[in-house]
Scaffold this active site. Structure first.
Site, PDB file in Angstrom:
ATOM      1  N   GLU A  51       0.834  -1.206   0.000  1.00  0.00           N
ATOM      2  CA  GLU A  51       0.000   0.000   0.000  1.00  0.00           C
ATOM      3  C   GLU A  51       0.868   1.255   0.000  1.00  0.00           C
ATOM      4  O   GLU A  51       0.622   2.203  -0.758  1.00  0.00           O
ATOM      5  CB  GLU A  51      -0.917   0.017   1.231  1.00  0.00           C
ATOM      6  N   ASN A  55       1.258   3.934  -3.064  1.00  0.00           N
ATOM      7  CA  ASN A  55       0.934   5.355  -2.871  1.00  0.00           C
ATOM      8  C   ASN A  55       2.070   6.252  -3.358  1.00  0.00           C
ATOM      9  O   ASN A  55       1.835   7.295  -3.973  1.00  0.00           O
ATOM     10  CB  ASN A  55       0.661   5.648  -1.391  1.00  0.00           C
ATOM     11  N   ARG A 109      -9.055   4.212  -7.699  1.00  0.00           N
ATOM     12  CA  ARG A 109      -8.418   4.022  -6.410  1.00  0.00           C
ATOM     13  C   ARG A 109      -9.521   3.765  -5.399  1.00  0.00           C
ATOM     14  O   ARG A 109     -10.544   4.439  -5.407  1.00  0.00           O
ATOM     15  CB  ARG A 109      -7.631   5.302  -6.026  1.00  0.00           C
TER      16      ARG A 109
END
Lengths: 148, 112
Positions: A51, A55, A109
Site C-alpha cells: 500500500e 501510494n 483508487r
C-alpha cells in the site's frame, strides 16, 4: 556465530515502476523472516508495504519518474518499514487518511490504502508537506518467535 | 501470459482467472484485458476467479469496484469465486461483499 544485534536496518531504493511493488513486498517479507513471523504476519507486512509503495508511485510521483526509498528495521520483536518519496506531498494528511478518501477516483483508487496499513500494522505515521515529499512509517510487533 | 491470468467466455459470462498477485501493477493489465474482451464479445456477467491468488491489496479492490461500476451501468453483474481465506479477509475488510457476491453462493433464482 555472530551474536544477533538488537537492531538492524536495510535500505532499498528503486525507481517508481509498478512492477517494483511486488519487489518491495518480497524484500520486506525476506527481511521480516529474520524474526520468525507467522504466515499471517508476513502477509500483513507485505500488504502494508504494498500500500505504501503503491501510494508513493501513484500519488507521490503521479505515476511518473522518481525514486522510492524503503528502509526496513528490526528491533527485538518489532518490524518497521519506512517508505519515502520526494514527490508532490500531501496537503491535508488527516483527510488523506480518512477511510475511503481518494484524490484520484477516476483512477480506480479504492481510498483504502491507509486503512489497510492501519489494519495490518500497529502504528502508522505520515509526515508530508506539499512539494516536499512524504514519509510513511509503520511498525508491527511480532508475536514470540521460535517454538510457535 | 505473465503472472498466470487468463480468460474464458461462456455465453455472456466472462470468467477472469486472477493472477497469483493482484496489486496496482497487475490490475492495470486486468482492466485493459477485460475491456478488450468486452469489445469482442457481449458480456453481461463477470466472474473473478481467485483460485491462483494468494495476494491482494486495496488496488485489487479498486479494480473490482471499477469493473462493478462498468457492469452495473449496463445492468450486468459481477461475482468472485474460489477465494482463499486471505483474499476473503481483504474482500471482507473492504466491504465489497455488499455489492459483489460469491458465485458459488448465488441464489438459484434471480442470479444467472
Amino acid at each position: 556465530m555472530e551474536k544477533m544485534k538488537k537492531q538492524e536496518s536495510v535500505s532499498l531504493e528503486f525507481e517508481s515502476y509498478s512492477h517494483n511493488e511486488q519487489f518491495a513486498r518480497v524484500v520486506a517479507a525476506v527481511f521480516a523472516a529474520r524474526l520468525d513471523p507467522t504466515v499471517e504476519e508476513v502477509e500483513d507486512i507485505k500488504t502494508a508495504v504494498s500500500e505504501a509503495v503503491t501510494n508513493a508511485i501513484i500519488h507521490g510521483y503521479e505515476e511518473g519518474p522518481g525514486i522510492v526509498h524503503m528502509k526496513l528495521t528490526i528491533r527485538e520483536r518489532e518490524f518497521e518499514a519506512e517508505v519515502r518519496d520526494e514527490g508532490v506531498g500531501i496537503a491535508d494528511v488527516k483527510k488523506a487518511m480518512e477511510p475511503l478518501y481518494t484524490s484520484k477516483p477516476s483512477r480506480e483508487r479504492s481510498g483504502m490504502g491507509f486503512s489497510f496499513m492501519e489494519a495490518f500494522m500497529d502504528q502508522v505515521t505520515v509526515d508530508s508537506k506539499p512539494g516536499r515529499g512524504t514519509v510513511v512509517r509503520m511498525t508491527k510487533r511480532l508475536e514470540a518467535g521460535k517454538g510457535r | 501470459m505473465e503472472n498466470g491470468k487468463s480468460y474464458k467466455v461462456r455465453g455472456t459470462v466472462l470468467y477472469a482467472f486472477m493472477p497469483r498477485e493482484v496489486d496496482h501493477h497487475s490490475s492495470l493489465e486486468l482492466k485493459t484485458d477485460i475491456a478488450k474482451v468486452r469489445t469482442e464479445r457481449p458480456v453481461t456477467c463477470l466472474v473473478f476467479d481467485f483460485s491462483k491468488t494468494d495476494f491482494m491489496d486495496s488496488a485489487g479492490i479498486g479494480m473490482l469496484l471499477g469493473r462493478y461500476k462498468e457492469m452495473a451501468a449496463m445492468g450486468g453483474t459481477v461475482y468472485v469465486r474460489n477465494v482463499s481465506p486471505r483474499v476473503k479477509r481483504i474482500l471482507e475488510m473492504s466491504g465489497i461483499y455488499r455489492i459483489i457476491r460469491d458465485w458459488d453462493n448465488r441464489s438459484e433464482e434471480g442470479d444467472r
